[in-house]
Design a protein around this motif. Structure first.
Motif, PDB file in Angstrom:
ATOM      1  N   ALA A  77       0.827  -1.202  -0.226  1.00 15.10           N
ATOM      2  CA  ALA A  77       0.177   0.274   0.137  1.00 15.10           C
ATOM      3  C   ALA A  77       0.951   1.313   0.086  1.00 15.10           C
ATOM      4  CB  ALA A  77      -1.157  -0.223   1.120  1.00 15.10           C
ATOM      5  N   PRO A  78       1.943   1.541   0.835  1.00 19.68           N
ATOM      6  CA  PRO A  78       2.534   2.505   0.548  1.00 19.68           C
ATOM      7  C   PRO A  78       3.435   2.768  -0.617  1.00 19.68           C
ATOM      8  CG  PRO A  78       3.755   1.421   2.581  1.00 19.68           C
ATOM      9  CD  PRO A  78       2.836   0.285   1.712  1.00 19.68           C
ATOM     10  N   ALA A  79       3.703   2.469  -1.683  1.00 20.11           N
ATOM     11  CA  ALA A  79       4.119   2.775  -2.787  1.00 20.11           C
ATOM     12  C   ALA A  79       3.261   2.906  -3.466  1.00 20.11           C
ATOM     13  CB  ALA A  79       5.138   0.568  -3.408  1.00 20.11           C
ATOM     14  N   PHE A  80       2.089   2.074  -3.424  1.00 16.88           N
ATOM     15  CA  PHE A  80       1.287   2.796  -4.149  1.00 16.88           C
ATOM     16  C   PHE A  80       0.191   4.094  -3.723  1.00 16.88           C
ATOM     17  CE2 PHE A  80       0.498  -1.834  -5.199  1.00 16.88           C
ATOM     18  CZ  PHE A  80      -0.616  -1.929  -6.395  1.00 16.88           C
ATOM     19  N   ALA A  81       0.660   4.473  -2.500  1.00 20.35           N
ATOM     20  CA  ALA A  81      -0.306   6.064  -2.483  1.00 20.35           C
ATOM     21  C   ALA A  81       0.819   6.458  -2.543  1.00 20.35           C
ATOM     22  CB  ALA A  81      -0.248   5.509  -0.775  1.00 20.35           C
ATOM     23  N   THR A  82       2.318   6.768  -2.662  1.00 20.65           N
ATOM     24  CA  THR A  82       3.332   7.273  -3.361  1.00 20.65           C
ATOM     25  C   THR A  82       2.590   7.625  -4.517  1.00 20.65           C
ATOM     26  OG1 THR A  82       4.899   6.033  -1.496  1.00 20.65           O
ATOM     27  CG2 THR A  82       5.749   7.284  -3.837  1.00 20.65           C
ATOM     28  N   GLY A  83       2.378   5.984  -4.981  1.00 21.43           N
ATOM     29  CA  GLY A  83       2.424   6.889  -6.980  1.00 21.43           C
ATOM     30  C   GLY A  83       1.346   7.504  -6.908  1.00 21.43           C
ATOM     31  N   ILE A  84       0.368   7.859  -6.115  1.00 20.07           N
ATOM     32  CA  ILE A  84      -1.258   8.234  -6.176  1.00 20.07           C
ATOM     33  C   ILE A  84      -0.496   9.590  -6.156  1.00 20.07           C
ATOM     34  CG2 ILE A  84      -3.184   8.811  -5.424  1.00 20.07           C
ATOM     35  CD1 ILE A  84      -3.836   6.308  -4.804  1.00 20.07           C
ATOM     36  N   VAL A 118       6.152  11.573   2.583  1.00 15.71           N
ATOM     37  CA  VAL A 118       5.192  11.586   1.483  1.00 15.71           C
ATOM     38  C   VAL A 118       4.321  11.378   2.464  1.00 15.71           C
ATOM     39  CG1 VAL A 118       3.963  10.650  -0.070  1.00 15.71           C
ATOM     40  CG2 VAL A 118       6.543   9.754  -0.229  1.00 15.71           C
ATOM     41  N   ASN A 119       3.854  12.746   1.733  1.00 14.04           N
ATOM     42  CA  ASN A 119       2.321  14.107   2.811  1.00 14.04           C
ATOM     43  C   ASN A 119       1.253  13.255   2.520  1.00 14.04           C
ATOM     44  OD1 ASN A 119       1.242  16.036   4.019  1.00 14.04           O
ATOM     45  ND2 ASN A 119       1.220  17.125   2.514  1.00 14.04           N
ATOM     46  N   ALA A 192      -2.867  17.913  10.036  1.00 15.34           N
ATOM     47  CA  ALA A 192      -2.627  18.634  10.119  1.00 15.34           C
ATOM     48  C   ALA A 192      -0.868  19.046   9.578  1.00 15.34           C
ATOM     49  CB  ALA A 192      -2.864  19.908  11.009  1.00 15.34           C
ATOM     50  N   HIS A 193      -0.303  18.144   9.712  1.00 12.06           N
ATOM     51  CA  HIS A 193       0.911  17.724   9.445  1.00 12.06           C
ATOM     52  C   HIS A 193       1.679  17.895   8.006  1.00 12.06           C
ATOM     53  CE1 HIS A 193       5.271  16.149  10.476  1.00 12.06           C
ATOM     54  NE2 HIS A 193       4.593  15.924   9.774  1.00 12.06           N
ATOM     55  N   GLN A 194       2.045  18.500   7.516  1.00 11.61           N
ATOM     56  CA  GLN A 194       2.579  17.941   6.319  1.00 11.61           C
ATOM     57  C   GLN A 194       4.171  17.381   6.683  1.00 11.61           C
ATOM     58  OE1 GLN A 194       1.847  20.313   3.373  1.00 11.61           O
ATOM     59  NE2 GLN A 194      -0.196  20.060   5.242  1.00 11.61           N
ATOM     60  N   GLY A 195       3.990  16.387   5.593  1.00 12.70           N
ATOM     61  CA  GLY A 195       4.224  15.050   5.034  1.00 12.70           C
ATOM     62  C   GLY A 195       3.549  14.061   5.827  1.00 12.70           C
ATOM     63  N   ALA A 196       4.290  12.905   6.277  1.00 16.94           N
ATOM     64  CA  ALA A 196       3.858  11.738   6.344  1.00 16.94           C
ATOM     65  C   ALA A 196       3.792  11.569   7.882  1.00 16.94           C
ATOM     66  CB  ALA A 196       5.917  10.460   6.258  1.00 16.94           C
ATOM     67  N   ALA A 197       2.517  10.850   8.248  1.00 18.97           N
ATOM     68  CA  ALA A 197       2.442  11.357   9.450  1.00 18.97           C
ATOM     69  C   ALA A 197       1.252   9.548  10.253  1.00 18.97           C
ATOM     70  CB  ALA A 197       0.383  11.869   9.935  1.00 18.97           C
ATOM     71  N   TYR A 309       8.360  14.278  -0.187  1.00 17.93           N
ATOM     72  CA  TYR A 309       8.700  14.211  -0.826  1.00 17.93           C
ATOM     73  C   TYR A 309       8.225  14.910  -2.554  1.00 17.93           C
ATOM     74  CZ  TYR A 309      10.261  10.356  -4.085  1.00 17.93           C
ATOM     75  OH  TYR A 309      11.008   9.654  -5.069  1.00 17.93           O
ATOM     76  N   GLU A 310       6.813  14.281  -1.933  1.00 20.58           N
ATOM     77  CA  GLU A 310       6.888  14.843  -3.551  1.00 20.58           C
ATOM     78  C   GLU A 310       6.235  16.418  -3.523  1.00 20.58           C
ATOM     79  OE1 GLU A 310       2.834  15.073  -0.613  1.00 20.58           O
ATOM     80  OE2 GLU A 310       4.741  14.171  -0.813  1.00 20.58           O
ATOM     81  N   ALA A 311       7.456  17.664  -3.111  1.00 19.88           N
ATOM     82  CA  ALA A 311       7.406  18.365  -3.233  1.00 19.88           C
ATOM     83  C   ALA A 311       8.697  18.885  -3.977  1.00 19.88           C
ATOM     84  CB  ALA A 311       7.037  19.773  -1.885  1.00 19.88           C
ATOM     85  N   ALA A 312      10.212  17.718  -3.246  1.00 20.08           N
ATOM     86  CA  ALA A 312      11.310  18.156  -3.967  1.00 20.08           C
ATOM     87  C   ALA A 312      10.666  17.459  -5.027  1.00 20.08           C
ATOM     88  CB  ALA A 312      11.885  17.417  -2.973  1.00 20.08           C
ATOM     89  N   VAL A 313      10.152  16.642  -5.971  1.00 20.55           N
ATOM     90  CA  VAL A 313       9.853  15.632  -7.195  1.00 20.55           C
ATOM     91  C   VAL A 313       9.178  16.649  -8.489  1.00 20.55           C
ATOM     92  CG1 VAL A 313       9.004  13.940  -8.183  1.00 20.55           C
ATOM     93  CG2 VAL A 313       9.770  13.532  -6.373  1.00 20.55           C
ATOM     94  N   MET A 314       8.533  17.071  -7.901  1.00 21.88           N
ATOM     95  CA  MET A 314       7.248  18.213  -8.176  1.00 21.88           C
ATOM     96  C   MET A 314       8.545  19.741  -8.844  1.00 21.88           C
ATOM     97  SD  MET A 314       5.130  17.474  -8.717  1.00 21.88           S
ATOM     98  CE  MET A 314       5.509  15.317  -9.112  1.00 21.88           C
ATOM     99  N   ALA A 315       9.239  20.683  -7.658  1.00 18.34           N
ATOM    100  CA  ALA A 315      10.168  21.248  -7.731  1.00 18.34           C
ATOM    101  C   ALA A 315      11.925  20.468  -8.363  1.00 18.34           C
ATOM    102  CB  ALA A 315      11.339  21.888  -7.323  1.00 18.34           C
ATOM    103  N   GLU A 316      12.251  19.458  -8.751  1.00 20.82           N
ATOM    104  CA  GLU A 316      12.834  18.945  -9.829  1.00 20.82           C
ATOM    105  C   GLU A 316      12.302  18.622 -11.204  1.00 20.82           C
ATOM    106  OE1 GLU A 316      16.273  15.531  -8.933  1.00 20.82           O
ATOM    107  OE2 GLU A 316      14.305  14.865  -9.069  1.00 20.82           O
ATOM    108  N   LYS A 317      10.768  18.641 -10.774  1.00 20.89           N
ATOM    109  CA  LYS A 317      10.954  18.244 -12.399  1.00 20.89           C
ATOM    110  C   LYS A 317      10.537  19.736 -13.334  1.00 20.89           C
ATOM    111  CE  LYS A 317       6.122  16.433 -14.598  1.00 20.89           C
ATOM    112  NZ  LYS A 317       4.581  16.220 -14.468  1.00 20.89           N
ATOM    113  N   GLU A 318      10.011  21.128 -12.181  1.00 20.64           N
ATOM    114  CA  GLU A 318      10.169  22.335 -12.547  1.00 20.64           C
ATOM    115  C   GLU A 318      11.630  22.540 -13.096  1.00 20.64           C
ATOM    116  OE1 GLU A 318       8.283  24.959 -10.547  1.00 20.64           O
ATOM    117  OE2 GLU A 318       6.160  23.450 -10.093  1.00 20.64           O
TER     118      GLU A 318
END
Length: 348
Positions: A77-84, A118-119, A192-197, A309-318
């Protein structure tokens, strides 16, 4: 990433037309209702919410939530959730797993979703048993637990889910109990936490491990056995009706906690420690407290956000696409291309 647009819903808006099917008396019913009560308070939108699960009793959860859902494979499930989350960072992702699914076959995936930060909200239902497959011992089963797979008693030392999460680099660690009125507060703090809770939820398996948490979860006398933590508040437990108010004091010489009596509500005079949810070392000490000598730490144990994690990935993509043509159609048509015309019946 855009902030979640809040809408008004009720508990009924999060219920599906599916018959909720767990064993009568299972703690999963209480957790389901706690989540369905919490989401309207968050202003969550069913159209923007995804529940992802693996395999196990807890993994039936997505069927009972009126939102998007994925019932995936054992431990993944963590792998699927990360992809989503990477495909659409604006989605509100909740991961539902159990002590077997999340810490046995899925332990590796769980570690990586936590260290990557991952958030998402990760709810690990801990009943200290494999309930779906008829009561074998699990990674969190206590020593000497008798099950079909350990008829003479388990010799394994149990895993500590919260210690595992902290060791994996989790930036939010919380604990709750299936039937506790405080569980929604922990879920709201996790959201409310930004990241993996990461939230460990003690869940009573009525069939294969009944009342295993009664030493601290049984309503009668629970005040003496439960330490509900809140950032900036003293670590107090108990009441005058149940043996007196007590607290945890940090012995700085031994660098260890000790239980102290609190007279007349003067916790400062007793030297009771104030909880600092941003202190990682304090969190490690709390989750490793031996129950029996100390109460069970519950609530928000650790909460110290870091970039996701996803913020870093999106920034790298940009950065990678800056000043470049990112149209797939145009990229495919560039260079040496040709068009094949005709039909399948034409001679070659």
């Amino acid at each position: 990433m855009n902030e979640m647009t809040k809408i008004e819903t009720t508990l009924k808006d999060w219920e599906t037309d599916q018959e909720v099917r767990w064993c009568p008396g299972c703690g999963d019913y209480a957790i389901l209702k706690a989540v369905q009560r919490t989401l309207p308070q968050l202003g969550a939108d069913p159209k923007n919410t995804v529940f992802v699960s693996g395999i196990g009793c807890s993994s039936r959860f997505p069927y009972y939530m009126e939102s998007y859902g994925f019932h995936t494979i054992h431990g993944r499930a963590p792998a699927f959730a990360t992809g989503i989350k990477l495909a659409n960072p604006d989605l509100d992702v909740w991961l539902v797993t159990g002590d077997g699914d999340g810490l046995s076959i899925g332990g590796n995936h769980m570690m990586h979703v936590l260290r990557r930060n991952v958030n998402m909200q990760i709810m690990l239902f801990n009943n200290e048993i494999y309930g779906l497959t008829k009561g074998q011992y699990s990674p969190t089963s206590r020593e000497h637990t008798r099950t079909p797979s350990t008829p003479l008693g388990s010799v394994d030392h149990p895993a500590n889910p919260c210690a595992f999460a902290l060791g994996s680099g989790a930036r939010f660690v919380g604990r709750g109990i299936d039937v506790s009125k405080n569980l929604p507060d922990v879920l709201m703090a996790a959201h409310a936490h930004q990241g993996a809770a990461f939230i460990e939820i003690f869940q009573n398996c009525i069939v294969y491990n009944k009342d295993v948490f009664d030493d601290f979860a049984k309503p009668k006398g629970a005040e003496q056995q439960q330490l509900w933590l809140s950032h900036g508040e003293p670590m107090l437990f108990g009441s005058e009706k149940t043996g007196g108010v007590k607290g945890l004091k940090l012995n700085t010489q031994a660098f260890a906690f000790e239980v102290v009596d609190v007279a007349d509500g003067d916790w400062q005079a007793a030297g009771v420690q104030v909880h600092d949810a941003t202190n990682r070392m304090l969190a490690h000490m709390l989750v490793e407290l031996p129950f029996g000598e100390f109460p069970m730490p519950l609530g928000v144990i650790y909460d110290d956000p870091a970039p996701t994690y996803e913020a870093a990935v999106m920034a790298e993509k940009e950065r990678a696409s800056a000043g470049k043509d990112t149209s797939i159609a145009r990229l495919l048509a560039k260079g040496q291309t040709w068009t094949v015309s005709g039909t399948a019946s034409d001679p070659v």
